[in-house]
Design a protein around this motif. Structure first.
Motif, short mmCIF file in Angstrom:
data_model
loop_
_atom_site.label_atom_id
_atom_site.label_comp_id
_atom_site.label_asym_id
_atom_site.label_seq_id
_atom_site.Cartn_x
_atom_site.Cartn_y
_atom_site.Cartn_z
N LYS A 182 0.81 -1.22 0.00
CA LYS A 182 0.00 0.00 0.00
C LYS A 182 0.85 1.27 0.00
CE LYS A 182 -4.15 -1.77 0.10
NZ LYS A 182 -5.12 -1.52 -1.01
N ILE A 183 2.02 1.20 0.62
CA ILE A 183 2.78 2.42 0.87
C ILE A 183 3.74 2.77 -0.27
CG2 ILE A 183 4.90 1.59 2.01
CD1 ILE A 183 4.26 3.57 4.26
N ALA A 184 4.09 1.78 -1.11
CA ALA A 184 5.09 2.01 -2.15
C ALA A 184 4.69 3.15 -3.09
CB ALA A 184 5.31 0.72 -2.94
N GLN A 185 3.43 3.15 -3.54
CA GLN A 185 2.97 4.17 -4.47
C GLN A 185 3.01 5.56 -3.85
OE1 GLN A 185 2.27 3.93 -7.65
NE2 GLN A 185 1.77 6.10 -7.81
N HIS A 186 2.70 5.64 -2.55
CA HIS A 186 2.72 6.94 -1.88
C HIS A 186 4.15 7.47 -1.73
CE1 HIS A 186 -1.52 6.62 -1.15
NE2 HIS A 186 -1.38 5.48 -0.50
N PHE A 187 5.11 6.57 -1.51
CA PHE A 187 6.50 6.99 -1.46
C PHE A 187 6.95 7.54 -2.82
CE2 PHE A 187 7.45 4.35 2.44
CZ PHE A 187 7.88 5.42 3.20
#
Length: 583
Positions: A182-187
């Protein structure tokens, strides 16, 4: 790096032995079952000594703990030293590779990509990778070794409680993997936003004079605040996401530790576990709780590092400029021929249409045309900043296709001065002499005399040692252009290109520079691009471009008789000059 891993493993081993020392000491004092004491301990302490002389046993245990702590300190020191050396060597190699690769990328790539974003990829993203290699990657190996080593010890002590402790690990791994996805795209969005923010800052600082001149401070602040607000918002959202991640981790870890303690107490009461073993078991379990959570944290950090690696790979994966097989280095002081050249950039309409002309060796060839008519594109093609695609005509020098000439050699033989010259932060002498590795001061001064900037430099307090700021902001526009001309003259190239590089100097200085060039640079092929007729009229041949095609060509006299575009521009400029003189 491998040495650092070795010392890191040694730290884990030392830390693993301390609970064993405590276990043996406690069981010895309490008189518990000592049948499970390892054989290597019995080699130093007999079972009778442990039971009958607890003072001696505790003294030996204290010295053992001190020794293990000393080894741990030394191993920790060398682990960090060797890890730092290995990681910094790795990152230095990455920076060197990046910088070297960027130097070899096509000019078109630099045009497409924002400078601020490139800088951010080469600094912030490299730092993220460095931190990952220095901290997280080393920590992964240490944690895996620690978990395996501790689990071997724990299973040797009690299989059932060990299985209870291990049963929580899949839960940690699953929810960490979920957050990772979930967090990869936000990074990635946050990194891209940082690149945009860097570009805004870089553009503002580079164009500070324009910002001040037009009173655009408020606009620039608003533009920066807008990008900064988005960047901050992305990280605030990431902070909330990570806070949820760590909160869930705290809950699972607390439940796991509480479960192990409760089961350990029951097993101890039932006599299946000694008090010493219980203390050692709780110690191992607590020591593993944070590493297991850290493994989850590292998995989440990997998403950020993975984004940074992808952004760095975007640069490294770009194809470098290359030459055809069998390129040569012929003499460049020959006729330059453009034969039916057609060209357009990747997106957009055709810039050049069936352009054909010849620049005789040693002559001055001038190009006149409206903005966007393709003048600069011609010299960019000649200098191979852009390569002419197959089937779009041919450019030759002395009959040799320039695509068959070594690219670096060709550029070293063609001097170019652009309309907006770039000056480095340094002295005037360094800026002029930068094109040659060892430029004598006499050569630098002679070039400045030809460029009619020598007297202006002498008027400065520090003369040629005067420091010019970034992009030469301490010099006037005309002085910057003349310093750039001098820099090109120091090269002594057989072909010289002036791409509207006299636009910022007055007509009198323009004439003086052209006269000096004519006298001292005889035999040099000169391509002169300008909007000012007086700059071009002394050329051996003048070509007029219109909408990317050749409209007229000839000497000044021939074009004046033709009564075409050239004559019309001449009349407008001369009438304007007469009106200005009368005023």
């Amino acid at each position: 790096m491998l040495t650092g891993l070795f010392f890191s493993a040694m730290i884990t081993v030392c830390q693993a032995f301390i609970p064993q020392v405590i276990r043996i000491s406690v069981d010895g004092v309490l008189g518990s079952d000592l049948s499970k004491i390892p054989e290597w301990v019995k080699a130093f302490l007999s079972e009778e000594t442990i039971r009958e002389n607890p003072g001696k046993m505790l003294t030996i245990a204290a010295f053992a703990v001190i020794l293990l702590a000393a080894i741990n300190i030394a191993a920790n020191y060398y682990s960090k030293v060797f890890a730092a050396k290995g990681s910094e060597s790795f990152v230095k190699g990455m920076r060197d590779q990046l910088y070297d690769h960027i130097q070899k990328l096509p000019y078109s790539w630099h045009v497409k990509n924002q400078t601020g974003d490139i800088i951010q990829r080469c600094t912030s993203d490299v730092d993220v990778v460095r931190n990952f290699v220095t901290n997280q990657l080393m920590e992964v190996f240490r944690i895996i070794f620690l978990i395996v080593f501790y689990m071997v010890i724990m299973f040797s002590m009690n299989v059932k409680i060990s299985l209870i402790a291990v049963s929580f690990f899949p839960i940690v791994i699953l929810y960490s993997g979920y957050f990772f996805s979930k967090i990869a795209q936000h990074f990635q969005e946050a990194d891209e936003a940082e690149g945009i923010l860097s570009s805004v800052v870089q553009e503002n600082l580079t164009g500070v004079r324009v910002v001040r001149a037009f009173g655009r401070e408020s606009f620039e602040r608003k533009r920066f605040d807008e990008k900064n607000e988005r960047f901050a918002g992305l990280w605030i959202y990431l902070g909330k996401f990570l806070s949820l991640y760590w909160s869930i981790g705290d809950l699972i870890t607390g439940i796991q530790i509480l479960t192990v303690i409760c089961m350990g107490v029951l097993f101890t009461v039932d006599g299946n576990l000694t008090v010493g073993e219980f203390i050692a078991f709780v110690s191992y379990n607590s020591s593993m709780a944070w590493p297991v959570r850290s493994l989850g944290r590292i998995i989440s950090e990997m998403s950020k590092a993975g984004v940074s690696i992808d952004r760095i790979a975007y640069i490294l994966d770009e194809k470098e400029e290359d030459d055809r097989p069998g390129v040569t280095k012929p003499a460049i002081n020959k006729d330059i021929v453009f034969d039916n050249v057609n060209f357009k950039y990747e997106e957009g309409a055709a810039v050049l249409k069936n352009v054909s002309f010849t620049v005789p060796a040693g002559k001055t060839f001038a190009i006149l045309g409206n903005t966007g008519s393709g003048k600069s594109t011609l010299v960019h093609l000649l200098n191979r900043l852009y390569d002419l695609p197959d089937g779009c005509g041919k450019i030759t020098i002395g009959g040799v296709d320039i695509r068959d000439i070594d690219r670096q050699y060709l550029r070293s033989q063609i001097g170019m001065v652009l309309q907006e010259p770039f000056l480095y932060s340094g002295s005037i002498k360094e800026n002029v002499g930068i094109t040659r590795e060892s430029s004598a001061f006499d050569d630098i001064r002679e070039a400045c005399e030809i460029a009619c900037v020598d007297s202006a430099i002498d008027s400065f307090t520090d003369g040629y040692e005067t420091i010019v700021g970034e992009r030469g902001v301490t010099l006037s526009g005309g002085q910057k252009q003349r310093v750039a001309i001098a820099r090109m003259l120091v090269e002594h190239t057989p072909v010289m290109i002036f791409d509207d590089s006299l636009s910022a100097v007055d007509a009198q200085t323009d004439a003086m520079i052209r006269e000096a060039l004519k006298k001292r640079m005889a035999g040099t092929t000169v391509i002169l691009i300008a909007h000012r007729i007086t700059t071009l009229m002394q050329a051996d041949c003048i070509m007029v471009l219109e909408d990317g095609a050749v409209a007229e060509m000839g000497s000044h006299e021939q074009l004046m008789e033709h009564h075409g575009i050239y004559r019309r521009i001449y009349d407008i400029q001369m009438n304007t000059q007469l009106d200005a003189d009368s005023v």
